[in-house]
Write a protein that holds these residues in place. Structure first.
Motif, PDB file in Angstrom:
ATOM      1  N   SER A   1       0.810  -1.233   0.000  1.00 16.69           N
ATOM      2  CA  SER A   1       0.000   0.000   0.000  1.00 16.69           C
ATOM      3  C   SER A   1       0.837   1.274   0.000  1.00 16.69           C
ATOM      4  CB  SER A   1      -0.981   0.021   1.185  1.00 16.69           C
ATOM      5  OG  SER A   1      -1.916  -1.028   1.077  1.00 16.69           O
ATOM      6  N   CYS A   2       2.087   1.185  -0.427  1.00 18.78           N
ATOM      7  CA  CYS A   2       2.965   2.367  -0.475  1.00 18.78           C
ATOM      8  C   CYS A   2       3.174   2.803  -1.912  1.00 18.78           C
ATOM      9  CB  CYS A   2       4.316   2.053   0.166  1.00 18.78           C
ATOM     10  SG  CYS A   2       4.207   1.715   1.935  1.00 18.78           S
ATOM     11  N   VAL A   3       3.089   4.090  -2.159  1.00 18.57           N
ATOM     12  CA  VAL A   3       3.250   4.611  -3.516  1.00 18.57           C
ATOM     13  C   VAL A   3       4.723   4.684  -3.890  1.00 18.57           C
ATOM     14  CG1 VAL A   3       1.103   5.963  -3.416  1.00 18.57           C
ATOM     15  CG2 VAL A   3       3.280   7.035  -2.738  1.00 18.57           C
ATOM     16  N   LEU A   4       4.968   4.824  -5.191  1.00 21.89           N
ATOM     17  CA  LEU A   4       6.299   5.054  -5.736  1.00 21.89           C
ATOM     18  C   LEU A   4       6.506   6.560  -5.830  1.00 21.89           C
ATOM     19  CD1 LEU A   4       8.848   3.799  -7.172  1.00 21.89           C
ATOM     20  CD2 LEU A   4       7.552   4.070  -9.315  1.00 21.89           C
TER      21      LEU A   4
ATOM     22  N   PHE B   1      -8.770   6.955   3.891  1.00 21.16           N
ATOM     23  CA  PHE B   1      -8.224   5.892   3.040  1.00 21.16           C
ATOM     24  C   PHE B   1      -6.793   6.206   2.594  1.00 21.16           C
ATOM     25  CE2 PHE B   1      -7.969   5.061  -1.698  1.00 21.16           C
ATOM     26  CZ  PHE B   1      -7.368   3.806  -1.590  1.00 21.16           C
ATOM     27  N   LEU B   2      -6.530   7.454   2.217  1.00 18.47           N
ATOM     28  CA  LEU B   2      -5.208   7.838   1.709  1.00 18.47           C
ATOM     29  C   LEU B   2      -4.223   8.199   2.819  1.00 18.47           C
ATOM     30  CD1 LEU B   2      -6.219  10.064  -1.358  1.00 18.47           C
ATOM     31  CD2 LEU B   2      -5.522   7.655  -1.365  1.00 18.47           C
ATOM     32  N   SER B   3      -4.679   8.203   4.060  1.00 20.28           N
ATOM     33  CA  SER B   3      -3.825   8.547   5.216  1.00 20.28           C
ATOM     34  C   SER B   3      -3.267   9.965   5.101  1.00 20.28           C
ATOM     35  CB  SER B   3      -2.661   7.549   5.346  1.00 20.28           C
ATOM     36  OG  SER B   3      -3.143   6.234   5.514  1.00 20.28           O
TER      37      SER B   3
ATOM     38  N   GLN C   1       3.780   6.874   4.203  1.00 17.06           N
ATOM     39  CA  GLN C   1       2.403   6.831   4.698  1.00 17.06           C
ATOM     40  C   GLN C   1       1.594   5.838   3.865  1.00 17.06           C
ATOM     41  OE1 GLN C   1       1.799  11.242   4.440  1.00 17.06           O
ATOM     42  NE2 GLN C   1       1.005  11.024   6.520  1.00 17.06           N
ATOM     43  N   PRO C   2       1.608   4.580   4.248  1.00 15.02           N
ATOM     44  CA  PRO C   2       0.854   3.578   3.485  1.00 15.02           C
ATOM     45  C   PRO C   2      -0.642   3.895   3.484  1.00 15.02           C
ATOM     46  CG  PRO C   2       2.346   2.546   5.063  1.00 15.02           C
ATOM     47  CD  PRO C   2       2.301   3.995   5.405  1.00 15.02           C
ATOM     48  N   LEU C   3      -1.294   3.565   2.395  1.00 20.91           N
ATOM     49  CA  LEU C   3      -2.732   3.746   2.305  1.00 20.91           C
ATOM     50  C   LEU C   3      -3.441   2.722   3.190  1.00 20.91           C
ATOM     51  CD1 LEU C   3      -1.633   5.292  -0.182  1.00 20.91           C
ATOM     52  CD2 LEU C   3      -3.652   4.494  -1.443  1.00 20.91           C
TER      53      LEU C   3
END
Length: 556
Positions: free
Chosen positions: A413-416, A512-514, A531-533
């Protein structure tokens, strides 16, 4: 951007009935405008109140065998419940039947009298000899003097459209008792709107109204300026009513009461004064003639006359600042026709909630129709279903539902973070100031069209990248990470743009997006890998035709 101080109001709903969807057009328009400006960091206060005085309130309370105070207390709770249900973000909501409002009414009246702008004269009115009361126009019925249609009100015929005086009705009768009214003389108090000081001021003030249609209509009422003439088209305004009447008694005039249209707009200030006391604000600094604060009123086009002639003149000559502007909107029709109980389209706010419909569906639909003009808007129920499902579910929510699962499954759940500089995101960020400007210009329809254009571009990106295929190919792991990260950052930016219209949905997305509650300044603060979702959960359901059918049935 310097911080602005803004006071904004909507017209006060009368405490003699339920809030319906026609009312909600205005409160939603005002709320969207206020929320947009709050998201810029401005000091915005949105206040309101129930309009509680007048003959209809008095008579309804008598019919229910309760006091007027008990009636308005009950209706206030119902109105506030409905506004809360639809996300109307009043900073304070009060009643015009308050000590603060009475004090303001008396102060304004005495200031106008001191300036020679209050006059008394004898007038002839219809009087009910059985109830011993003077009758407002709407409490007299009879045959239309033009077309002879029976049971028409004392001011206008609903059959032929003619307007007339109550004394012209054929075979008139009192709606209150059924008795034949008699003519009786009474002393009334008038605000001398025809005074040259008022006319000269209003000509200048009306010229700065933001809406051309409003300027033109007010100019018609003011007439062509003639400096050589001693007459004016403006009529003096009757500000008094005779006992029995539920309202505030005029100082030094026993048995005479302020007309509801004098005390109702002052209810804006009374409500704000109470907020100031609660928040430690300097009320006088906001309402003094040279105040640097801004003051705006959102209203229906049917009450332009009161808000752009009486109200500013009343303020100007009693020592207060005048409104920065007044914004009017058109009426609501449903499926191209007036709201109708027989068709089930006279839809109350509470029945909408009780039927299980999402209030933000209606906020979105009305926002998609409002363009800042006085044009009427239509709630086409088939289009309502289609637009909400297509735009909010198919274009907007679908972005998250198509990509969040892949981010959770493959990337914790972590973005790039390197994906946050993608050209598609730069394009979307560049559109946000334009969207915010459309909101401030009350053209939410244009704002939402622009948002949906960007949503289309994001969905096209997802369709092109095909994350469902990328997830099956180990060589495409980095590409999948970028696709999901770009899509979900775009979803954040779209949520930011939609937040004035859909605040409850935006709050779910923020969780949801933290991320912290979104403001316009956050457009340049993208999602990050630290900040994982949260796990994706369903955000909004589709509108079903059977829900609309049930709503109409409940209102028949």
């Amino acid at each position: 951007m310097p911080t602005r101080r803004i006071l904004v109001t909507s017209a006060l709903p009368y405490a003699n009935g339920q809030i319906h969807i026609g009312h909600l057009v205005e409160y939603m328009q005002t709320d969207i405008w206020a929320r947009n400006l709050r998201m810029h960091g401005h000091q915005v206060y949105y206040v309101g109140a129930d309009d509680t005085h007048g003959t209809p309130i008095m008579l309804r309370a008598e019919k229910e065998e309760i006091t007027p105070q008990a009636l308005i207390k009950r209706v206030w709770a119902e109105h506030k419940r409905d506004f809360d249900d639809f996300g109307i973000s009043f900073d304070h909501y009060d009643s015009t039947d308050s000590a603060d409002n009475q004090q303001l009414c008396e102060q304004v009246y005495l200031a106008l009298a001191k300036k020679g702008l209050i006059d008394t004269r004898e007038i002839e009115q219809a009087y009910d000899p059985v109830r011993a009361m003077f009758l407002p126009d709407r409490f007299i019925k009879g045959a239309c003097p033009k077309c002879q249609a029976p049971d028409q009100y004392g001011d206008a015929c609903e059959i032929c459209g003619s307007t007339y005086q109550p004394t012209e009705l054929v075979n008139p009768y009192s709606v209150v008792s059924g008795a034949t009214p008699i003519k009786k003389i009474s002393t009334h108090y008038f605000f001398r709107l025809s005074d040259p000081r008022c006319e000269n001021f209003l000509r200048q003030w009306v010229a700065q109204l933001a809406q051309p249609e409003a300027r033109n209509k007010m100019s018609e009422w003011l007439g062509v300026e003639d400096k050589d003439s001693q007459t004016t088209q403006l009529a003096d305004w009757d500000i008094s009513r005779d006992a029995p009447y539920f309202g505030f008694e005029i100082p030094n005039a026993p048995g005479k009461y302020f007309y509801v249209w004098l005390d109702a707009p002052l209810g804006y200030y009374a409500s704000f004064k109470q907020l100031c006391a609660k928040e430690g604000l300097d009320f006088a600094d906001w309402v003094k003639p040279d105040s640097t604060a801004e003051q705006y009123h959102f209203i229906g086009k049917d009450i332009l006359y009161f808000h752009t002639l009486f109200w500013p003149a009343m303020l100007r000559f009693s020592g207060y600042r005048t409104p920065t502007n007044v914004f009017a909107h058109g009426f609501l029709t449903v499926d191209g026709q007036k709201m109708s109980k027989s068709r089930g389209t006279f839809i109350t706010a509470h029945s909408y909630i009780q039927a299980g419909l999402d209030p933000e569906w209606l906020r979105y639909y009305f926002a998609a129709k409002l363009n800042g003009s006085l044009e009427d808007i239509d709630l086409n129920l088939d289009d309502f279903i289609s637009r909400v499902n297509s735009d909010l579910i198919g274009k907007y929510v679908n972005i998250a539902s198509r990509t969040a699962g892949f981010l959770a499954k493959h990337f914790n759940s972590c973005v790039l973070e390197s994906a946050m500089h993608h050209p598609l995101l730069a394009q979307l960020r560049a559109a946000l100031p334009e969207i915010a400007t459309h909101y401030e210009n009350r053209d939410s329809a244009r704002a939402l069209r622009r948002i949906m254009e960007e949503a289309n571009a994001i969905n096209l990106f997802i369709d092109t990248m095909k994350p469902w295929n990328q997830a099956k190919d180990p060589t495409q792991t980095s590409a999948l990470h970028e696709t999901c990260s770009v899509s979900l950052e775009a979803f954040r930016l779209l949520t930011l743009a939609l937040k004035p219209v859909l605040p409850q949905l935006a709050a779910k997305v923020e969780t949801f997006l933290s991320v912290a509650p979104l403001a316009w300044s956050h457009q340049a603060t993208p999602l990050n890998a630290q900040q994982p979702l949260k796990p994706y959960q369903h955000l909004m359901t589709r509108v079903e035709a059977k829900q609309i059918d049930a709503l109409l049935a409940a209102n028949r």
